[in-house]
Design a protein around this motif. Structure first.
Motif, mmCIF file in Angstrom:
data_model
loop_
_atom_site.group_PDB
_atom_site.id
_atom_site.type_symbol
_atom_site.label_atom_id
_atom_site.label_comp_id
_atom_site.label_asym_id
_atom_site.label_seq_id
_atom_site.Cartn_x
_atom_site.Cartn_y
_atom_site.Cartn_z
ATOM 1 N N TYR A 41 46.046 8.019 42.293
ATOM 2 C CA TYR A 41 46.044 9.462 42.539
ATOM 3 C C TYR A 41 47.469 10.011 42.591
ATOM 4 C CZ TYR A 41 45.507 13.821 45.169
ATOM 5 O OH TYR A 41 45.578 15.116 45.598
ATOM 6 N N ALA A 42 48.365 9.308 43.277
ATOM 7 C CA ALA A 42 49.754 9.770 43.371
ATOM 8 C C ALA A 42 50.439 9.730 42.010
ATOM 9 C CB ALA A 42 50.524 8.912 44.372
ATOM 10 N N ALA A 43 50.067 8.763 41.166
ATOM 11 C CA ALA A 43 50.681 8.672 39.839
ATOM 12 C C ALA A 43 50.299 9.839 38.957
ATOM 13 C CB ALA A 43 50.281 7.346 39.177
ATOM 14 N N SER A 44 49.197 10.530 39.266
ATOM 15 C CA SER A 44 48.849 11.708 38.474
ATOM 16 C C SER A 44 49.834 12.843 38.701
ATOM 17 C CB SER A 44 47.426 12.177 38.825
ATOM 18 O OG SER A 44 47.351 12.641 40.153
ATOM 19 N N PHE A 45 50.589 12.809 39.805
ATOM 20 C CA PHE A 45 51.665 13.771 40.044
ATOM 21 C C PHE A 45 52.968 13.293 39.397
ATOM 22 C CE2 PHE A 45 48.707 14.580 43.475
ATOM 23 C CZ PHE A 45 48.741 15.951 43.641
ATOM 24 N N ALA A 46 53.381 12.085 39.756
ATOM 25 C CA ALA A 46 54.640 11.530 39.243
ATOM 26 C C ALA A 46 54.559 10.015 39.361
ATOM 27 C CB ALA A 46 55.841 12.068 40.007
ATOM 28 N N GLN A 47 54.665 9.321 38.250
ATOM 29 C CA GLN A 47 54.510 7.872 38.229
ATOM 30 C C GLN A 47 55.596 7.179 39.051
ATOM 31 O OE1 GLN A 47 52.053 6.146 36.473
ATOM 32 N NE2 GLN A 47 52.780 4.182 37.248
ATOM 33 N N ALA A 50 55.039 7.414 43.012
ATOM 34 C CA ALA A 50 53.738 7.041 43.565
ATOM 35 C C ALA A 50 53.854 5.938 44.617
ATOM 36 C CB ALA A 50 52.797 6.610 42.441
ATOM 37 N N ALA A 51 54.613 4.878 44.351
ATOM 38 C CA ALA A 51 54.668 3.739 45.280
ATOM 39 C C ALA A 51 55.251 4.151 46.628
ATOM 40 C CB ALA A 51 55.494 2.604 44.655
ATOM 41 N N ASP A 52 56.359 4.881 46.630
ATOM 42 C CA ASP A 52 56.958 5.309 47.901
ATOM 43 C C ASP A 52 56.051 6.275 48.645
ATOM 44 O OD1 ASP A 52 59.184 3.755 47.405
ATOM 45 O OD2 ASP A 52 60.320 5.382 46.478
ATOM 46 N N ALA A 53 55.366 7.154 47.917
ATOM 47 C CA ALA A 53 54.464 8.107 48.571
ATOM 48 C C ALA A 53 53.297 7.386 49.235
ATOM 49 C CB ALA A 53 53.967 9.127 47.554
ATOM 50 N N ALA A 80 44.745 13.220 51.474
ATOM 51 C CA ALA A 80 45.572 14.359 51.880
ATOM 52 C C ALA A 80 46.957 13.907 52.317
ATOM 53 C CB ALA A 80 44.879 15.121 53.009
ATOM 54 N N LEU A 81 47.054 12.786 53.037
ATOM 55 C CA LEU A 81 48.357 12.248 53.415
ATOM 56 C C LEU A 81 49.173 11.861 52.193
ATOM 57 C CD1 LEU A 81 47.425 9.972 56.474
ATOM 58 C CD2 LEU A 81 48.588 12.189 56.536
ATOM 59 N N THR A 82 48.527 11.232 51.220
ATOM 60 C CA THR A 82 49.229 10.841 49.995
ATOM 61 C C THR A 82 49.708 12.071 49.232
ATOM 62 O OG1 THR A 82 47.828 8.872 49.855
ATOM 63 C CG2 THR A 82 49.019 9.520 47.865
ATOM 64 N N ARG A 83 48.873 13.073 49.142
ATOM 65 C CA ARG A 83 49.260 14.304 48.447
ATOM 66 C C ARG A 83 50.442 14.971 49.142
ATOM 67 N NH1 ARG A 83 47.774 19.954 48.156
ATOM 68 N NH2 ARG A 83 47.493 20.591 45.978
ATOM 69 N N PHE A 84 50.413 14.976 50.471
ATOM 70 C CA PHE A 84 51.517 15.574 51.220
ATOM 71 C C PHE A 84 52.833 14.840 50.943
ATOM 72 C CE2 PHE A 84 54.221 15.656 54.971
ATOM 73 C CZ PHE A 84 54.321 17.011 55.227
ATOM 74 N N GLN A 85 52.786 13.518 50.913
ATOM 75 C CA GLN A 85 54.005 12.737 50.710
ATOM 76 C C GLN A 85 54.573 12.909 49.306
ATOM 77 O OE1 GLN A 85 55.747 11.128 52.920
ATOM 78 N NE2 GLN A 85 54.336 11.197 54.665
ATOM 79 N N VAL A 86 53.720 12.863 48.299
ATOM 80 C CA VAL A 86 54.232 12.948 46.930
ATOM 81 C C VAL A 86 54.723 14.365 46.639
ATOM 82 C CG1 VAL A 86 52.021 13.485 45.826
ATOM 83 C CG2 VAL A 86 53.770 12.258 44.549
ATOM 84 N N ARG A 87 54.062 15.390 47.187
ATOM 85 C CA ARG A 87 54.529 16.759 46.954
ATOM 86 C C ARG A 87 55.828 17.039 47.692
ATOM 87 N NH1 ARG A 87 50.895 20.601 44.938
ATOM 88 N NH2 ARG A 87 51.757 22.193 46.305
ATOM 89 N N ALA A 88 56.024 16.416 48.852
ATOM 90 C CA ALA A 88 57.288 16.574 49.559
ATOM 91 C C ALA A 88 58.444 15.990 48.749
ATOM 92 C CB ALA A 88 57.203 15.903 50.934
ATOM 93 N N PRO A 237 49.406 -0.196 41.361
ATOM 94 C CA PRO A 237 50.682 -0.264 42.105
ATOM 95 C C PRO A 237 51.396 -1.577 41.826
ATOM 96 C CG PRO A 237 48.853 -0.768 43.555
ATOM 97 C CD PRO A 237 48.235 -0.371 42.248
ATOM 98 N N PRO A 238 52.694 -1.622 42.114
ATOM 99 C CA PRO A 238 53.411 -2.912 41.989
ATOM 100 C C PRO A 238 52.910 -3.912 43.020
ATOM 101 C CG PRO A 238 54.812 -1.225 42.980
ATOM 102 C CD PRO A 238 53.581 -0.518 42.499
#
Length: 512
Positions: A41-47, A50-53, A80-88, A237-238
């Protein structure tokens, strides 16, 4: 969805209890259940983010699980937590247009896979996100709405629109191969075409499918948005991410790191869900009512002052400005009854002063209200006249040039607008009708039927908010044939560039 372990709702509840008890194996169970899902899901924002988020989201979940009020919402909370982290993290980057999609792998049907990739890129961020959360990750509309800050009804509406757009685009390829025998119109559109289909022909086919009952039934039978999303490869993920998450959660040496991560994401609402910046600003909007309330207080203060002044005049024996009705007991004059005939010199919204007599008025003119029925005294002050609601207006934004295809923007002002588009010969428009809510806007496609030949055309719009039109001209691959005119034309004049004109009758130009 194949590729990651399935987790039911009962396991979500057990996982919440394990995190609240601070079990040593709880972070490992949390990652094994949701690590791969959240990374995809996080990779759909930025590959690359994603791992750090996902790492910070899972660490925050382990440290702030007490904030989650309802264990049944564990799944939506983690997304929602993952979305918050990657958008930040994305907010600290230089803005870029669009969201990059993962590269496609070798597919059995490359044409269909490329089409899905292209259509997902054309979807808006919100539509694409609710589509992935619902069909790829298995969240309900209520859960997807909780992740995105929407109601379940809003999330379901966006999901339906995104599903239709993706399935109509894919059905253009699928039904071109299998549905020609069922729909004569579709067969006529495909006569003489070559494969793979051109983007222009695919758009025309998608427009036909959305309005044809036979083709729509074939779309529901042969095309599934969930299966189309399977053509997009998973972003795994790695291998080191699982060890990083567990080590940060349980190693005492990382206490300071855990504190920094949880403090950075310590912005939750009453239910425990993270609150994004735009959500906080949205809740502050009601403060704009302060000027309105202040104006209302001023009006009340002014009204009280008028009452006090009139009361003082009555107590000092000052003559009243209007005589009481002979058929009714004497009562103090009401300021609203002093001048029943409006003064033509004053504006409609400007009140007539009630505490001082008008010098231009004569006693005979003031005696006129005495002969009127006394029912006006019992009726109270005259209600304020409401301003009429402005009518709906259609706004248009025509393209400056057209090269095979172009977009026309439509907007609605004051009220909702229902519109119908009609294209002249040589042009095709999709969709041909629709509705726009007040203050909203849509974009429609206008395409050239035969791009090889030069020509001119017009797209006209009719609606309850007025009419508009866009006149287009284009240069084809061959020589353009000009329309015959009665006036001589100089051969030295340059060929006019493609032009666009907008009819301004009963419409406004769409800003932006």
């Amino acid at each position: 969805m194949p590729g990651w372990p399935s987790v039911d709702r009962a396991e979500d509840h057990e996982l919440v209890e394990a995190l609240r008890r601070a079990d040593t194996d709880a972070p490992a169970k949390l990652y094994d259940c949701y690590g791969e899902r959240l990374h995809d899901y996080a990779a759909s924002f930025a590959q690359d983010l994603a791992a750090d988020a996902v790492h910070d989201a899972l660490v925050t979940a382990q440290g702030c699980v007490h904030r989650l009020k309802e264990p049944a919402r564990m799944r939506a909370w983690l997304y929602a937590l993952t979305r918050f982290q990657v958008r930040a993290r994305m907010a600290r980057r230089t803005p870029v247009d669009g969201v990059p999609l993962p590269e496609l792998e070798a597919q059995e049907d490359p044409e269909l896979a490329d089409l899905v990739h292209e259509t997902l890129g054309e979807l808006g961020r919100n539509k694409r996100e609710v589509l992935e959360l619902s069909l790829r990750h298995g969240l309900t509309p209520a859960e997807a709405g909780a992740v995105l800050g929407l109601t379940s009804r809003q999330a379901a509406g966006r999901l339906a629109r995104a599903r239709d757009q993706l399935e109509n685009a894919a059905a253009a390829v699928v039904l071109a191969r299998t549905g020609r025998a069922h729909c004569p119109d579709l067969s006529a559109m495909l006569d003489g075409c070559e494969y793979p289909l051109t983007p222009l022909l695919r758009r025309r086919l998608s427009g036909h499918i959305s309005g044809c009952e036979v083709c729509t039934e074939g779309r529901h039978r042969q095309v599934s948005a969930a299966k189309l999303l399977d053509l997009v490869p998973l972003a795994f993920p790695p291998i080191s991410l699982r060890r990083r998450v567990i080590d940060t959660c349980v190693n005492p040496e990382h206490d300071q790191t855990r504190t920094l991560i949880t403090d950075r994401g310590d912005s939750f609402d009453r239910t425990g869900f993270p609150t994004a910046v735009e959500h906080r600003s949205r809740r502050r909007r009601p403060r704009r009512l302060a000027p309105v309330l202040l104006a209302g207080a001023c009006v009340l203060a002014a009204t009280g002052a008028m009452v006090v002044i009139n009361g003082r005049e009555a107590s000092t024996g000052a003559p009243l400005r209007s005589a009481p009705s002979p058929s009714s007991p004497a009562v103090p004059s009401d300021p609203a009854e002093e001048s029943p005939t409006p003064d033509p010199v004053l504006e409609e919204d400007e009140p007539t002063p009630a505490h001082t007599p008008t010098p231009s008025r004569t006693p005979s003119a003031r005696a006129t209200p005495v002969e009127r029925p006394s029912a006006r005294h019992a009726a109270g002050p005259t209600p304020t006249r409401r301003r009429p609601v402005p009518p709906a207006r259609l706004r248009t934004s025509c393209p400056k040039a057209i090269d095979g295809a172009a977009k026309i923007g439509l907007g609605a002002r004051n009220a909702a607008v229902s519109w119908v588009a009609t294209a002249s010969q040589g042009l095709d428009v999709f969709p041909a009708s629709g509705s726009i809510k007040a203050g909203g806007s849509v974009a429609i496609w206008v395409t050239i039927v035969d791009p090889s030949a030069a020509g001119r055309g017009r797209v006209a719009f009719t609606s309850n908010g007025g009419s508009a039109s866009c006149s287009l001209s284009w240069d084809g691959d061959g020589p353009e044939t000009s329309d015959p005119t009665d006036e001589p034309t100089s051969s030295s004049e340059p060929t006019p560039s493609p032009s666009v004109t907008v009819s301004t009758e009963n419409t406004e130009t769409l800003e932006g």
